[in-house]
Design an enzyme around this catalytic site. Structure first.
Site, mmCIF file in Angstrom:
data_model
loop_
_atom_site.group_PDB
_atom_site.id
_atom_site.type_symbol
_atom_site.label_atom_id
_atom_site.label_comp_id
_atom_site.label_asym_id
_atom_site.label_seq_id
_atom_site.Cartn_x
_atom_site.Cartn_y
_atom_site.Cartn_z
ATOM 1 N N GLY A 193 2.449 -0.204 6.104
ATOM 2 C CA GLY A 193 2.919 0.705 7.076
ATOM 3 C C GLY A 193 3.752 -0.091 8.013
ATOM 4 N N THR A 194 2.977 -1.024 8.735
ATOM 5 C CA THR A 194 3.580 -1.941 9.794
ATOM 6 C C THR A 194 3.881 -3.130 9.312
ATOM 7 O OG1 THR A 194 1.119 -2.488 10.341
ATOM 8 C CG2 THR A 194 2.025 -0.527 11.459
ATOM 9 N N GLY A 195 3.281 -3.677 8.447
ATOM 10 C CA GLY A 195 3.214 -5.072 7.849
ATOM 11 C C GLY A 195 2.105 -5.858 8.538
ATOM 12 N N ILE A 196 1.529 -5.334 9.526
ATOM 13 C CA ILE A 196 0.467 -6.160 10.259
ATOM 14 C C ILE A 196 -0.691 -6.216 9.391
ATOM 15 C CG2 ILE A 196 -1.025 -6.198 12.271
ATOM 16 C CD1 ILE A 196 1.212 -4.522 13.636
ATOM 17 N N GLY A 197 -1.326 -5.228 8.858
ATOM 18 C CA GLY A 197 -2.456 -5.321 8.066
ATOM 19 C C GLY A 197 -2.429 -6.480 6.955
ATOM 20 N N MET A 198 -1.181 -6.331 6.173
ATOM 21 C CA MET A 198 -0.757 -7.211 4.810
ATOM 22 C C MET A 198 -0.682 -8.471 5.460
ATOM 23 S SD MET A 198 -0.369 -6.046 1.986
ATOM 24 C CE MET A 198 0.078 -4.722 0.789
ATOM 25 N N HIS A 209 11.823 -23.081 9.286
ATOM 26 C CA HIS A 209 11.115 -23.954 10.135
ATOM 27 C C HIS A 209 9.597 -23.806 9.582
ATOM 28 C CE1 HIS A 209 13.710 -23.773 14.084
ATOM 29 N NE2 HIS A 209 14.584 -23.948 13.011
ATOM 30 N N ARG A 221 11.202 -32.561 11.286
ATOM 31 C CA ARG A 221 10.330 -32.297 12.170
ATOM 32 C C ARG A 221 9.276 -31.460 11.839
ATOM 33 N NH1 ARG A 221 14.893 -30.122 13.859
ATOM 34 N NH2 ARG A 221 14.753 -28.148 15.126
ATOM 35 N N HIS A 222 9.690 -30.242 11.178
ATOM 36 C CA HIS A 222 9.148 -28.999 10.755
ATOM 37 C C HIS A 222 7.839 -29.401 9.860
ATOM 38 C CE1 HIS A 222 11.950 -26.752 13.077
ATOM 39 N NE2 HIS A 222 13.093 -27.268 12.168
ATOM 40 N N ASP A 269 0.675 -1.265 -0.168
ATOM 41 C CA ASP A 269 -0.033 -0.065 0.079
ATOM 42 C C ASP A 269 0.884 1.065 -0.166
ATOM 43 O OD1 ASP A 269 0.943 0.294 2.660
ATOM 44 O OD2 ASP A 269 -1.115 0.333 3.682
ATOM 45 N N HIS A 270 0.348 2.467 0.234
ATOM 46 C CA HIS A 270 1.024 3.553 0.023
ATOM 47 C C HIS A 270 2.279 3.677 1.338
ATOM 48 C CE1 HIS A 270 -2.411 3.845 2.713
ATOM 49 N NE2 HIS A 270 -1.820 4.854 3.718
HETATM 50 C C1 RB5 Z 1 -2.102 2.681 6.469
HETATM 51 O O1 RB5 Z 1 -2.229 4.106 6.824
HETATM 52 C C2 RB5 Z 1 -1.730 1.467 7.500
HETATM 53 O O2 RB5 Z 1 -2.943 1.415 8.247
HETATM 54 C C3 RB5 Z 1 -1.094 0.258 6.886
HETATM 55 O O3 RB5 Z 1 -0.190 0.515 5.831
HETATM 56 C C4 RB5 Z 1 -0.662 -0.843 7.707
HETATM 57 O O4 RB5 Z 1 -0.014 -0.312 8.665
HETATM 58 C C5 RB5 Z 1 -1.834 -1.551 8.483
HETATM 59 O O5 RB5 Z 1 -1.610 -2.505 8.962
#
Ligand code: RB5
Length: 145
Positions: A66-71, A98, A132-133, A8-9
């Site tokens: 931005g964080t990698g979490i959403g993706m 692993h 094992r993995h 994303d951006h």
């Molecule tokens: C976008 O502002 C931000 O929420 C996105 O890049 C990401 O960090 C979501 O997990």
């Protein structure tokens, strides 16, 4: 090896870094976007990357927001995807050895380009250990159905 990559951006600049790394490593890739700095929705780019991996159109995927979490959350909704959110080199190696992770997620607002390149390089060049993995991954696949 062929890689699908998307961001994303919040991950667009880091995506360009990783594409340049893959050029250096002579790894072919397909960029599913985004192409702009406007605000976009990460699932619109994470799902296509994950689906290309799940459908065997490519070998691996890399997703960056931005964080990698959403993706990572989005990618892991796609059946057959083992997406690892990684911000250190040790985990990059371990998750290939692993977990046989097939998608790498990183946060463009969390780490700089130097570390991200190291992580991606290790992740792209480390093989799954099996043994094992493999049994543990099979249990996840069985749960997934
Ligand atoms: C976008 O502002 C931000 O929420 C996105 O890049 C990401 O960090 C979501 O997990």
């Amino acid at each position: 090896m062929k890689v699908a990559i998307g961001s994303d951006h919040g991950g667009a600049n880091l995506k360009d870094e990783i594409k340049s790394l893959m050029d250096e490593l002579q790894i072919s890739y397909e960029d599913v976007g985004c192409d702009c700095n406007d605000s976009v929705d990460y699932p619109d780019y994470g799902f296509p990357v994950a689906e290309k991996v799940a459908n065997n159109e490519v070998d691996r995927g890399i997703v960056i927001c931005g964080t990698g979490i959403g993706m990572s959350i989005a990618a892991n909704k796609v059946k057959g995807i083992r997406c690892a959110l990684v911000h250190d080199v040790f985990s990059a190696k371990a998750t290939r050895e692993h977990n046989n992770s097939n998608v790498l997620a990183m946060g463009g607002r969390i780490i700089g380009p130097g570390l991200a390149r190291e992580i991606a390089k290790v992740w792209l060049t480390t093989e799954f250990e099996g043994g094992r993995h493999a049994k543990r991954i099979e249990k996840i696949a069985d749960y997934e159905g």
